[in-house]
Motif scaffolding. Structure first.
Motif, PDB file in Angstrom:
ATOM      1  N   PRO A 125      32.183  75.452  21.767  1.00 34.00           N
ATOM      2  CA  PRO A 125      32.295  74.642  22.985  1.00 34.00           C
ATOM      3  C   PRO A 125      33.152  75.350  24.019  1.00 34.00           C
ATOM      4  N   PRO A 126      32.834  75.172  25.285  1.00 35.03           N
ATOM      5  CA  PRO A 126      33.627  75.835  26.327  1.00 35.03           C
ATOM      6  C   PRO A 126      35.053  75.300  26.337  1.00 35.03           C
ATOM      7  N   LYS A 127      35.988  76.187  26.570  1.00 36.36           N
ATOM      8  CA  LYS A 127      37.379  75.784  26.629  1.00 36.36           C
ATOM      9  C   LYS A 127      37.658  75.138  27.982  1.00 36.36           C
ATOM     10  N   PRO A 128      38.423  74.028  27.988  1.00 40.20           N
ATOM     11  CA  PRO A 128      38.716  73.378  29.268  1.00 40.20           C
ATOM     12  C   PRO A 128      39.589  74.253  30.146  1.00 40.20           C
ATOM     13  N   ASP A 129      39.378  74.119  31.422  1.00 39.51           N
ATOM     14  CA  ASP A 129      40.177  74.851  32.391  1.00 39.51           C
ATOM     15  C   ASP A 129      41.524  74.138  32.525  1.00 39.51           C
ATOM     16  N   PRO A 130      42.630  74.783  32.155  1.00 37.21           N
ATOM     17  CA  PRO A 130      43.927  74.089  32.223  1.00 37.21           C
ATOM     18  C   PRO A 130      44.252  73.582  33.612  1.00 37.21           C
ATOM     19  N   ALA A 131      43.916  74.369  34.639  1.00 32.59           N
ATOM     20  CA  ALA A 131      44.213  73.943  36.014  1.00 32.59           C
ATOM     21  C   ALA A 131      43.436  72.694  36.375  1.00 32.59           C
ATOM     22  N   GLN A 132      42.163  72.661  35.969  1.00 35.25           N
ATOM     23  CA  GLN A 132      41.346  71.492  36.260  1.00 35.25           C
ATOM     24  C   GLN A 132      41.859  70.273  35.503  1.00 35.25           C
ATOM     25  N   ASP A 133      42.306  70.477  34.257  1.00 34.00           N
ATOM     26  CA  ASP A 133      42.823  69.366  33.462  1.00 34.00           C
ATOM     27  C   ASP A 133      44.101  68.806  34.082  1.00 34.00           C
ATOM     28  N   ARG A 134      44.956  69.710  34.591  1.00 32.90           N
ATOM     29  CA  ARG A 134      46.181  69.243  35.227  1.00 32.90           C
ATOM     30  C   ARG A 134      45.891  68.455  36.490  1.00 32.90           C
ATOM     31  N   SER A 135      44.873  68.872  37.249  1.00 34.33           N
ATOM     32  CA  SER A 135      44.555  68.163  38.494  1.00 34.33           C
ATOM     33  C   SER A 135      43.943  66.799  38.217  1.00 34.33           C
ATOM     34  N   ALA A 136      43.313  66.618  37.051  1.00 34.04           N
ATOM     35  CA  ALA A 136      42.689  65.335  36.732  1.00 34.04           C
ATOM     36  C   ALA A 136      43.712  64.312  36.268  1.00 34.04           C
ATOM     37  N   ARG A 137      44.771  64.776  35.594  1.00 42.09           N
ATOM     38  CA  ARG A 137      45.729  63.842  35.024  1.00 42.09           C
ATOM     39  C   ARG A 137      46.434  62.971  36.071  1.00 42.09           C
ATOM     40  N   PRO A 138      46.920  63.554  37.210  1.00 44.84           N
ATOM     41  CA  PRO A 138      47.569  62.686  38.186  1.00 44.84           C
ATOM     42  C   PRO A 138      46.652  61.608  38.738  1.00 44.84           C
ATOM     43  N   ARG A 139      45.370  61.943  38.930  1.00 47.25           N
ATOM     44  CA  ARG A 139      44.440  60.946  39.446  1.00 47.25           C
ATOM     45  C   ARG A 139      44.283  59.817  38.439  1.00 47.25           C
ATOM     46  N   ASP A 140      44.215  60.138  37.156  1.00 44.05           N
ATOM     47  CA  ASP A 140      44.109  59.108  36.131  1.00 44.05           C
ATOM     48  C   ASP A 140      45.360  58.228  36.122  1.00 44.05           C
ATOM     49  N   ALA A 141      46.522  58.848  36.233  1.00 47.86           N
ATOM     50  CA  ALA A 141      47.769  58.091  36.246  1.00 47.86           C
ATOM     51  C   ALA A 141      47.832  57.194  37.474  1.00 47.86           C
ATOM     52  N   ASP A 142      47.436  57.722  38.638  1.00 48.06           N
ATOM     53  CA  ASP A 142      47.447  56.915  39.852  1.00 48.06           C
ATOM     54  C   ASP A 142      46.498  55.736  39.733  1.00 48.06           C
ATOM     55  N   ALA A 143      45.347  55.958  39.127  1.00 51.27           N
ATOM     56  CA  ALA A 143      44.385  54.870  38.959  1.00 51.27           C
ATOM     57  C   ALA A 143      44.944  53.794  38.042  1.00 51.27           C
ATOM     58  N   ARG A 144      45.608  54.217  36.975  1.00 48.48           N
ATOM     59  CA  ARG A 144      46.193  53.229  36.057  1.00 48.48           C
ATOM     60  C   ARG A 144      47.318  52.450  36.731  1.00 48.48           C
ATOM     61  N   ARG A 145      48.139  53.152  37.501  1.00 46.66           N
ATOM     62  CA  ARG A 145      49.196  52.458  38.240  1.00 46.66           C
ATOM     63  C   ARG A 145      48.603  51.410  39.180  1.00 46.66           C
ATOM     64  N   ALA A 146      47.545  51.799  39.895  1.00 51.62           N
ATOM     65  CA  ALA A 146      46.910  50.875  40.835  1.00 51.62           C
ATOM     66  C   ALA A 146      46.298  49.684  40.107  1.00 51.62           C
ATOM     67  N   ASP A 147      45.693  49.923  38.951  1.00 53.34           N
ATOM     68  CA  ASP A 147      45.107  48.829  38.168  1.00 53.34           C
ATOM     69  C   ASP A 147      46.183  47.852  37.700  1.00 53.34           C
ATOM     70  N   ILE A 148      47.321  48.397  37.272  1.00 55.04           N
ATOM     71  CA  ILE A 148      48.412  47.547  36.808  1.00 55.04           C
ATOM     72  C   ILE A 148      48.958  46.710  37.966  1.00 55.04           C
ATOM     73  N   LEU A 149      49.144  47.343  39.122  1.00 52.05           N
ATOM     74  CA  LEU A 149      49.680  46.616  40.270  1.00 52.05           C
ATOM     75  C   LEU A 149      48.715  45.530  40.732  1.00 52.05           C
ATOM     76  N   ALA A 150      47.410  45.833  40.722  1.00 51.32           N
ATOM     77  CA  ALA A 150      46.411  44.827  41.099  1.00 51.32           C
ATOM     78  C   ALA A 150      46.423  43.655  40.118  1.00 51.32           C
ATOM     79  N   ALA A 151      46.558  43.959  38.831  1.00 47.18           N
ATOM     80  CA  ALA A 151      46.625  42.892  37.824  1.00 47.18           C
ATOM     81  C   ALA A 151      47.882  42.057  38.004  1.00 47.18           C
ATOM     82  N   ALA A 152      48.987  42.701  38.346  1.00 44.53           N
ATOM     83  CA  ALA A 152      50.229  41.958  38.590  1.00 44.53           C
ATOM     84  C   ALA A 152      50.093  41.053  39.806  1.00 44.53           C
TER      85      ALA A 152
END
Length: 219
Positions: A21-48
C-alpha cells in the motif's frame, strides 16, 4: 538446481512492490489533522448551543453535549475544559458581532438583515438570537447578557454617528432580534417565503435611520 517455474528474485521484488500500500504523505496528514480538530470543535460548540437553548445550566451535562456532537465526553473536556467554560464560549458574541457588523455604515442595515437570514437558513443558526435563552441560566445568564451588551450593543453604538447612539443601537438590535425570532421561533409563513433581498427591502427602512441617526420617515 533451481526450479524454472519459480519467480526470479527481481520479479518477486516487483510483485511485492506492486501490492504494497502507498505510504501516506506526512505533510498531507499533518494538514488534515487541524481541519478534523476544527470540525470537532465546531460540532461540540454547536451541540452546546442546542443544549443550553433547551435546558437550564444545571440540567445540561457534558455527556449529553458529547453524545449530540458524536464525540466522547473526554474530547469535550480536552477542547473546552469545564461545562462553565463551554457555557462561556456559547455566550460569547465577539466573533458574531464582527461578522454581523462587517459592512460600511451606509450598507450596514442590509448586510445585517441578509447575514441574519443566511445564518437562519444555514446550519449555524442565528449568531445572536441565543441571548433569548439566557434567562433560564440564573447567575450565568446574567454574565451572558453582560457579554451581549458589551460585545454586540455597545460595539454597534460605538460605530453610530449622531446623538442617542446607545439607544439607537438597542433599538436596531431589537429589530434584528425580532426578525430572527420570526424565522427561528414563529416560523412566519409569509415572511419566510420571501427572497432574502425582498426581506431586506422591507427591513432596511426600519434599520438604516437608526444606524445613521436620521429621523424615521413620518416622525
Amino acid at each position: 538446481m533451481s526450479d524454472p517455474n519459480s519467480p526470479s528474485p527481481r520479479s518477486a521484488r516487483l510483485r511485492s512492490r506492486s501490492i504494497d500500500p502507498p505510504k501516506p504523505d506526512p505533510a498531507q496528514d499533518r494538514s488534515a489533522r487541524p481541519r478534523d480538530a476544527d470540525a470537532r470543535r465546531a460540532d461540540i460548540l454547536a451541540a452546546a448551543r442546542r443544549a443550553f437553548a433547551r435546558h437550564a445550566y444545571a440540567d445540561t451535562t457534558i455527556a449529553a453535549i458529547a453524545d449530540d456532537a458524536g464525540v466522547s465526553p473526554a474530547l469535550v473536556m480536552k477542547y473546552y475544559g469545564t461545562k462553565e467554560h463551554l457555557f462561556t464560549q456559547v455566550f460569547t458574541f465577539d466573533a458574531d458581532a464582527t461578522a454581523l457588523f462587517d459592512a460600511p455604515l451606509d450598507r450596514l442595515a442590509r448586510h445585517m438583515v441578509l447575514h441574519l437570514i443566511a445564518t437562519q437558513r444555514g446550519k449555524t443558526r442565528d449568531p445572536i438570537l441565543r441571548i433569548a435563552f439566557s434567562r433560564h441560566h440564573l447567575e450565568l445568564g446574567g454574565q451572558a447578557r453582560a457579554n451581549f451588551r458589551t460585545q454586540v450593543i455597545d460595539a454597534l453604538a460605538a460605530r453610530l454617528p449622531g446623538p442617542g447612539a446607545p439607544l439607537r443601537a438597542e433599538m436596531a438590535i431589537g429589530v434584528l432580534l425580532g426578525l430572527g425570532a420570526l424565522y427561528a421561533t414563529v416560523q412566519a409563513d409569509q415572511l419566510t417565503q420571501l427572497d432574502p433581498d425582498e426581506v431586506a427591502d422591507l427591513y432596511v427602512p426600519l434599520l438604516q435611520p437608526l444606524l445613521c441617526g436620521e429621523a424615521p420617515a413620518g416622525s
